[in-house]
Write a protein that holds these residues in place. Structure first.
Motif, PDB file in Angstrom:
ATOM      1  N   PRO A 166       0.842  -1.204   0.000  1.00 47.96           N
ATOM      2  CA  PRO A 166       0.000   0.000   0.000  1.00 47.96           C
ATOM      3  C   PRO A 166       0.874   1.250   0.000  1.00 47.96           C
ATOM      4  N   LEU A 167       0.524   2.216  -0.826  1.00 45.52           N
ATOM      5  CA  LEU A 167       1.305   3.433  -0.964  1.00 45.52           C
ATOM      6  C   LEU A 167       0.503   4.611  -0.433  1.00 45.52           C
ATOM      7  N   VAL A 168       1.100   5.386   0.447  1.00 45.85           N
ATOM      8  CA  VAL A 168       0.440   6.536   1.056  1.00 45.85           C
ATOM      9  C   VAL A 168       1.141   7.799   0.589  1.00 45.85           C
ATOM     10  N   LEU A 169       0.362   8.731   0.039  1.00 50.32           N
ATOM     11  CA  LEU A 169       0.889  10.009  -0.445  1.00 50.32           C
ATOM     12  C   LEU A 169       0.182  11.133   0.297  1.00 50.32           C
ATOM     13  N   ASP A 170       0.948  12.011   0.933  1.00 51.30           N
ATOM     14  CA  ASP A 170       0.392  13.133   1.686  1.00 51.30           C
ATOM     15  C   ASP A 170       0.796  14.443   1.025  1.00 51.30           C
ATOM     16  N   GLY A 171      -0.144  15.389   1.012  1.00 48.29           N
ATOM     17  CA  GLY A 171       0.167  16.704   0.472  1.00 48.29           C
ATOM     18  C   GLY A 171      -1.080  17.503   0.184  1.00 48.29           C
TER      19      GLY A 171
END
Length: 339
Positions: A166-171
């Motif tokens: 699972p890939l988590v991208l924050d921004g």
């Protein structure tokens, strides 16, 4: 058996393996230390504390071994979880390690130290040193688990889209989670909004200024992100990986179905009674009747009755074979689905 494989799980693309080799090697080393070496070391500390309670005692109290058993059970549970389910979800490495090493402290190190101090007051310095080592080991295990996760998934590269991680991208106030079959996001612009869409519904992904758009048959979703082009490329890579796995699974299912059909077509039930032999196919249709010379003396009514009895018995035999094949196929499906 290797606790953590040297190759990244569920990857068959040599280019992806080569691109992520350095990350996985570092993450694997840190994970071995945090989930394997340090929890086992904490368990050994508890065993030593239990052994110290017997110093000066003729008979070691049985209850003094409970903390050591509890600590060893926690270490075993953590290793078992990692081997069965944990490798595919790096985001769970830190919570699982913190939970199990914390349990080792609460159930093993602290009560074990208290028992050792009570029964062996002369070894107070050694007991306190062992207790400190257990606390330090638990803290170090959590820190190493965090480093293992960061070394693998920090600064996501395109090749990570071809993995099951699972890939988590924050921004931009948005948290995007790219899973194995769907993408979910949480935005906090004017209030918290949780949404998501499965890969099967995504028709097209486009990048705009500070956002990506997910186009589906029922409409479009706009998701604010820090790097629209990078997020779009990563998401498209993961969707392509999902489609490959879906098509491969469908092909395997089709092959299994065709194999089952061919096995069912080869089913043949047979029964013999009073010189009469009857064979039927998987549908219960009669495919052959063999009459021996001795049936010539039978009355037509008796011959007909024995013939029908043979047909019924042959059909029961064929039905049993069909049921066995179908049940065996269903069991194989359940086993493969569990893996």
């Amino acid at each position: 058996m290797t606790l953590i494989p040297h190759a990244i799980p569920l990857i068959n693309d040599p280019q992806v393996v080569h691109a992520l080799a350095a990350r996985w090697r570092r993450a694997r080393t840190l994970l071995l230390l945090s989930v394997g070496v340090l929890p086992v070391a904490i368990g050994i500390v508890c065993v030593v504390l239990a052994g110290m309670t017997s110093a000066g005692q003729r008979i070691m109290p049985w209850w003094s071994a409970i903390p050591a058993v509890a600590a060893a059970a926690c270490a075993w549970a953590l290793l078992t979880w990692l081997r069965r389910n944990g490798l595919s979800d790096p985001h769970s490495w830190l919570p699982a390690t913190t939970l199990m090493t914390g349990a080792q402290l609460v159930l093993g190190v602290l009560p074990g130290s208290g028992i050792a101090l009570r029964l062996s007051p002369g070894a107070a310095i050694a007991v306190k040193a062992l207790c400190a080592a257990g606390v330090l080991g638990a803290g170090s295990a959590s820190a190493l688990a965090r480093l293992a996760h960061r070394s693998l998934l920090s600064a996501p590269v395109l090749e990570l889209g071809s993995t099951a991680f699972p890939l988590v991208l924050d921004g931009h106030g948005t948290r995007v989670l790219i899973g194995t079959d769907r993408v979910d996001w949480t935005t906090r612009h004017g209030g918290r909004v949780d949404a998501g869409v499965s890969f099967a519904r995504v028709l097209r992904v486009s990048a705009h200024a500070n956002a990506i758009a997910l186009h589906t048959a029922s409409g479009s979703w706009t998701v604010p992100v820090a790097d629209p082009e990078g997020t779009r490329a990563l998401l498209l890579r993961r969707i392509a990986w999902w489609e490959e796995r879906r098509d491969a699974a469908a092909e395997r299912e089709q092959r299994r179905y065709l194999d089952l059909v061919s096995l069912l077509a080869a089913v043949s039930g047979e029964a013999t009674r009073g010189g009469i032999t009857v064979t039927v196919d998987s549908n219960g249709l009669t495919t052959g009747i063999d009459l021996s010379p001795e049936v010539r003396e039978l009355e037509p009514e008796i011959l007909a009755a024995q013939l029908m009895a043979c047909v019924q018995k042959a059909r029961q035999n064929a039905r049993r074979q069909v049921e066995d094949l179908v049940l065996e196929h269903a069991d194989d499906q359940m086993v493969k689905a569990s893996h």
